[in-house]
Scaffold this motif. Structure first.
Motif, short mmCIF file in Angstrom:
data_model
loop_
_atom_site.label_atom_id
_atom_site.label_comp_id
_atom_site.label_asym_id
_atom_site.label_seq_id
_atom_site.Cartn_x
_atom_site.Cartn_y
_atom_site.Cartn_z
N ARG A 22 -25.77 2.57 -10.70
CA ARG A 22 -26.99 1.87 -10.17
C ARG A 22 -27.10 1.92 -8.45
O ARG A 22 -28.07 0.94 -8.74
CB ARG A 22 -27.32 0.61 -11.53
N GLU A 23 -27.07 2.37 -7.82
CA GLU A 23 -26.95 2.73 -6.69
C GLU A 23 -27.15 3.43 -6.18
O GLU A 23 -26.40 4.67 -6.32
CB GLU A 23 -25.89 1.52 -5.69
N ILE A 24 -27.60 3.59 -4.46
CA ILE A 24 -27.34 5.21 -3.99
C ILE A 24 -26.09 5.00 -2.65
O ILE A 24 -26.70 4.08 -2.29
CB ILE A 24 -28.97 5.66 -4.04
N LYS A 31 -29.18 -0.78 -3.27
CA LYS A 31 -30.24 -0.62 -4.58
C LYS A 31 -30.68 0.19 -4.13
O LYS A 31 -31.92 -0.10 -3.19
CB LYS A 31 -30.10 -1.78 -4.17
N PRO A 32 -31.76 0.61 -5.10
CA PRO A 32 -32.95 1.95 -4.96
C PRO A 32 -34.14 0.36 -4.91
O PRO A 32 -34.95 1.11 -4.34
CB PRO A 32 -32.97 2.39 -6.72
N ALA A 33 -33.87 -0.42 -5.18
CA ALA A 33 -35.21 -1.34 -4.77
C ALA A 33 -35.61 -1.30 -3.76
O ALA A 33 -36.24 -1.76 -3.47
CB ALA A 33 -34.72 -2.12 -5.55
N ASP A 34 -34.59 -1.47 -2.31
CA ASP A 34 -34.24 -1.68 -1.12
C ASP A 34 -34.41 -1.25 -0.24
O ASP A 34 -34.36 -0.89 0.88
CB ASP A 34 -33.41 -2.26 -1.04
N LEU A 35 -34.39 0.78 -1.05
CA LEU A 35 -34.59 1.26 0.09
C LEU A 35 -36.04 1.99 -0.19
O LEU A 35 -37.25 2.80 -0.48
CB LEU A 35 -34.13 2.66 -0.98
N ASP A 36 -36.95 1.04 0.90
CA ASP A 36 -38.35 0.74 1.00
C ASP A 36 -38.52 1.42 2.31
O ASP A 36 -37.66 1.90 3.31
CB ASP A 36 -38.97 -0.65 1.13
N ASP A 37 -40.13 1.52 2.83
CA ASP A 37 -39.96 1.88 4.16
C ASP A 37 -39.61 1.62 5.47
O ASP A 37 -39.02 2.75 6.07
CB ASP A 37 -41.51 1.67 4.46
N GLU A 38 -39.21 0.22 5.69
CA GLU A 38 -38.11 0.51 6.65
C GLU A 38 -36.90 0.28 6.68
O GLU A 38 -36.34 1.04 7.64
CB GLU A 38 -38.21 -1.37 6.55
N ALA A 39 -36.34 -0.14 4.91
CA ALA A 39 -34.89 1.09 5.18
C ALA A 39 -34.80 2.67 5.69
O ALA A 39 -34.16 2.87 6.56
CB ALA A 39 -34.03 1.12 4.07
N LEU A 40 -35.71 2.90 5.42
CA LEU A 40 -36.12 5.26 5.32
C LEU A 40 -36.07 5.03 7.04
O LEU A 40 -35.32 5.83 7.63
CB LEU A 40 -36.93 5.38 4.17
N ASP A 41 -37.19 3.88 7.66
CA ASP A 41 -36.48 4.41 9.32
C ASP A 41 -35.49 3.58 9.91
O ASP A 41 -36.04 4.34 10.28
CB ASP A 41 -38.36 3.23 9.23
N GLU A 42 -35.36 3.02 9.12
CA GLU A 42 -34.28 2.93 9.99
C GLU A 42 -32.77 3.61 9.95
O GLU A 42 -32.73 3.99 10.67
CB GLU A 42 -33.00 1.61 9.53
N LEU A 43 -32.76 4.64 8.78
CA LEU A 43 -31.71 5.31 8.46
C LEU A 43 -32.84 6.79 9.74
O LEU A 43 -31.29 7.17 10.04
CB LEU A 43 -32.54 6.02 6.86
N ALA A 44 -33.96 7.04 9.55
CA ALA A 44 -34.46 7.61 10.65
C ALA A 44 -33.67 7.38 12.62
O ALA A 44 -33.14 8.36 12.54
CB ALA A 44 -35.24 7.51 10.36
N LYS A 45 -34.16 6.52 12.44
CA LYS A 45 -34.04 6.34 14.05
C LYS A 45 -31.88 5.83 13.41
O LYS A 45 -31.62 6.57 15.12
CB LYS A 45 -33.50 4.73 14.05
#
Length: 252
Positions: free
Chosen positions: A175-177, A195-209
């Motif tokens: 149950r995770e990515i 966890k999918p619930a933690d993959l919010d805008d902030e997490a995706l922005d950190e991924l992009a960085k």
């Protein structure tokens, strides 16, 4: 006599009935788990995977349109740090957008010139060449000096090209990515579980960085052997202090 003893000593048919009943219970439990996992995928994992795919798709569109130049560096064992390597040729795909389970981002890191390294000493030469051969890197030799047939000095011209892969997988059972970066912070894999619930805008922005080599919480801190040994000693001192100089407690 207990039920277990009755079953063991009973008729063949009673033993078969008991075994069949146990099998049915196991199959029903497995079926319930599978239904629950599938529901979680549909409600949580699939939306998060689709959102991640769309985010990366837009990110690459901006990079291509703006002509962003992203510089990378690699620590190659036995050689040193290769820098001023540019990222390019981004490719993004998903297995399917209907029942999306996996996303793959692939790009190249390459410099238009070779990395030149002068090596001195038979052991350094041997270690470096073995490292390059193990990693499958292309290189040339020049200015070799040998003693009794053993290379003591050499200049290596190493082609600076690396393929980076980010593999994103929906792990339904856990149950995770799972984000698996290959050859990004040097050779090998770096894995992050989200966890999918933690993959919010902030997490995706950190991924992009992270992908664009900017300071990011997704980066993996590098700890050399000296620092790792110091951390181990500090942990041991702290453990001894808490247990009264090594006297064992309940949680050894």
């Amino acid at each position: 006599m207990t039920d277990e003893e009755n079953t063991k000593g009973g008729s063949l048919m009673s033993r078969l009935r008991a075994a069949s009943e146990e099998r049915r219970r196991e199959e029903e439990q497995a079926s319930r788990r599978e239904r629950s996992d599938q529901e979680f995928y549909q409600e949580c994992l699939r939306p998060a995977m689709l959102r991640t795919y769309r985010f990366l798709e837009e990110l690459l569109q901006h990079i291509e349109y703006l002509g962003e130049k992203v510089e990378a560096s690699y620590e190659v064992p036995g050689i040193g740090t290769m820098d001023r390597i540019l990222q390019s040729h981004y490719h993004l795909r998903a297995d399917t957008l209907g029942d999306i389970r996996q996303i793959k981002l692939r790009f190249e890191c390459e410099a238009p010139f070779d990395f030149t390294k002068d090596l001195h000493g038979a052991e350094q030469v041997r270690t470096a060449i073995e490292s390059l051969e193990r990693l499958g890197m292309m290189f040339s030799r020049s200015r070799e000096k040998r003693t009794a047939g053993i290379v003591e000095e050499v200049r290596l011209g190493i082609r600076q090209r690396f393929t980076v892969v980010l593999l994103i997988t929906a792990d339904q059972e856990q149950r995770e990515i799972v984000f698996r970066f290959r050859n990004f912070e040097g050779y090998g894999d770096r894995v992050r579980h989200v966890k999918p619930a933690d993959l919010d805008d902030e997490a995706l922005d950190e991924l992009a960085k992270y992908i664009l080599r900017e300071p990011s919480s997704w980066a993996v801190a590098k700890v050399d052997e000296k620092m790792r040994e110091q951390l181990r000693r500090n942990l041991e001192k702290d453990r001894n202090r808490k247990t009264g100089g090594g006297r064992g407690g309940f949680f050894r």
